[in-house]
Enzyme design. Structure first.
Site, PDB file in Angstrom:
ATOM      1  N   ASP A 152       0.832  -1.208   0.000  1.00  9.15           N
ATOM      2  CA  ASP A 152       0.000   0.000   0.000  1.00  9.15           C
ATOM      3  C   ASP A 152       0.866   1.257   0.000  1.00  9.15           C
ATOM      4  O   ASP A 152       2.014   1.237   0.451  1.00  9.15           O
ATOM      5  CB  ASP A 152      -0.916  -0.017   1.232  1.00  9.15           C
ATOM      6  CG  ASP A 152      -2.076   0.971   1.101  1.00  9.15           C
ATOM      7  OD1 ASP A 152      -2.425   1.348  -0.042  1.00  9.15           O
ATOM      8  OD2 ASP A 152      -2.615   1.380   2.148  1.00  9.15           O
TER       9      ASP A 152
ATOM     10  N   HIS B 165       2.351   3.057  -8.944  1.00  6.81           N
ATOM     11  CA  HIS B 165       2.068   1.637  -9.231  1.00  6.81           C
ATOM     12  C   HIS B 165       3.205   1.038 -10.059  1.00  6.81           C
ATOM     13  O   HIS B 165       3.646  -0.091  -9.812  1.00  6.81           O
ATOM     14  CB  HIS B 165       0.750   1.492  -9.989  1.00  6.81           C
ATOM     15  CG  HIS B 165      -0.449   1.974  -9.212  1.00  6.81           C
ATOM     16  ND1 HIS B 165      -0.634   1.683  -7.886  1.00  6.81           N
ATOM     17  CD2 HIS B 165      -1.514   2.733  -9.590  1.00  6.81           C
ATOM     18  CE1 HIS B 165      -1.778   2.240  -7.472  1.00  6.81           C
ATOM     19  NE2 HIS B 165      -2.320   2.883  -8.484  1.00  6.81           N
TER      20      HIS B 165
ATOM     21  N   LEU C  38      10.328 -20.501  -5.025  1.00  4.77           N
ATOM     22  CA  LEU C  38       9.370 -19.662  -4.296  1.00  4.77           C
ATOM     23  C   LEU C  38       7.936 -19.877  -4.792  1.00  4.77           C
ATOM     24  O   LEU C  38       7.679 -19.840  -5.999  1.00  4.77           O
ATOM     25  CB  LEU C  38       9.751 -18.186  -4.486  1.00  4.77           C
ATOM     26  CG  LEU C  38       8.882 -17.162  -3.769  1.00  4.77           C
ATOM     27  CD1 LEU C  38       9.168 -17.154  -2.272  1.00  4.77           C
ATOM     28  CD2 LEU C  38       9.106 -15.768  -4.342  1.00  4.77           C
TER      29      LEU C  38
END
Ligand code: IPE
Ligand code: IPE
Ligand code: MG
Length: 254
Positions: free
Chosen positions: A25, A42, A136
């Site tokens: 955020d 972004h 991962l």
């Protein structure tokens, strides 16, 4: 190997979270503070991710789940929503092969039906490409909401009962969990939210029941190795009791 390539994982360590869930955020505020448009934040946020993945692998964290777009983010101005959808498509297109080369196993959770067909296709291709990888486990939550997930899981259970496949009395926490879209993932050990807000914002409502919660004022585009290590140190200092007393936990660990 490229500087940002992802090395193979070291052995597991209880002081290191097995699964980290992140609310990335603060992109918009980061950009606004620099006189830029929100979308610049972004874009920068994606760059942060590229650097973060290899750091997590090096520290022995096998699962990462990222909140990229919430079921409530459709409420944003149309131009920002379109940008985010296209950024997601471009990122999956550009990064899919790199993730694969680095043994990352991609999973995408959320209601994908609302996205354009080209994005749904790209997601399916990258997920398929990386399915067998053993590095991962990266889960990206898009058009995801914890309430949506619990609702669709309940509906799925109700349908099984309705079809006579399952007596209502057989519905328990384990069964419900198996119908959540995170089925098969370990529960998050550590939750990180950047951007200063201290809330869950409809992220993994069920799954965060015993997760250690870490909040930082750093905006996501500024999140770096030092911030990550602060979160990991915070986690290593916690005594996880899961309802027991501290004394019991010390005995169990002895
Ligand atoms: C998080 O940053 C990214 C998404 C929700 C997609 P924000 O866009 O929420 O940034 P702030 O919170 O407005 O600064
Ligand atoms: C949560 O951030 C969702 C994502 C990071 C994708 P928001 O910025 O949407 O959360 P609120 O609206 O401040 O609670
Ligand atoms: Mg926000």
């Amino acid at each position: 190997m490229r500087a940002d390539a992802i090395p193979s994982a070291p052995p597991p360590d209880a002081a290191v979270p097995r699964h980290i869930a992140v609310i990335m955020d603060g992109n918009g505020r980061w950009a606004a503070a620099r006189g830029m448009q929100r979308i610049a934040g972004h874009r920068r946020g994606v760059e942060v991710l590229r650097k973060l993945l290899p750091l997590l692998v090096r520290r022995g964290v096998p699962y990462l789940t990222l909140f990229a777009f919430s079921s409530e983010n459709w409420r944003r101005p149309r131009a920002e929503v379109s940008f985010l959808v296209e950024l997601l498509a471009a990122t999956i297109e550009r990064e899919g092969k790199r993730l694969h080369a680095n043994q990352v196993r991609l999973r995408v959770i959320g209601d994908l039906s609302r996205f354009p067909a080209h994005l749904q296709r790209k997601i399916a291709e990258s997920v398929e490409l990386t399915r067998e990888n053993r590095g991962l486990g990266l889960t990206v939550a898009v058009n995801y909401g914890g309430r949506w997930d619990l609702t669709q899981a309940c509906r799925s259970v109700a349908e099984s009962v309705e079809r006579g496949e399952l007596p209502a009395g057989a519905v328990d926490a384990e069964l419900l969990e198996s119908r959540l879209c995170t089925d098969g993932l370990p529960e998050p050990d550590l939750f990180i939210r950047t951007g200063g807000e201290q809330r869950i914002s409809n992220f993994l409502l069920w799954q965060l029941a015993y997760t250690e919660l870490y909040f930082t004022d750093a905006h996501w585009p500024d999140f770096n190795e030092t911030h990550l290590d602060s979160a990991l140190e915070f986690f290593a200092r916690r005594q996880r009791r899961f309802g027991r007393t501290g004394e019991q936990v010390r005995q169990l660990q002895a």
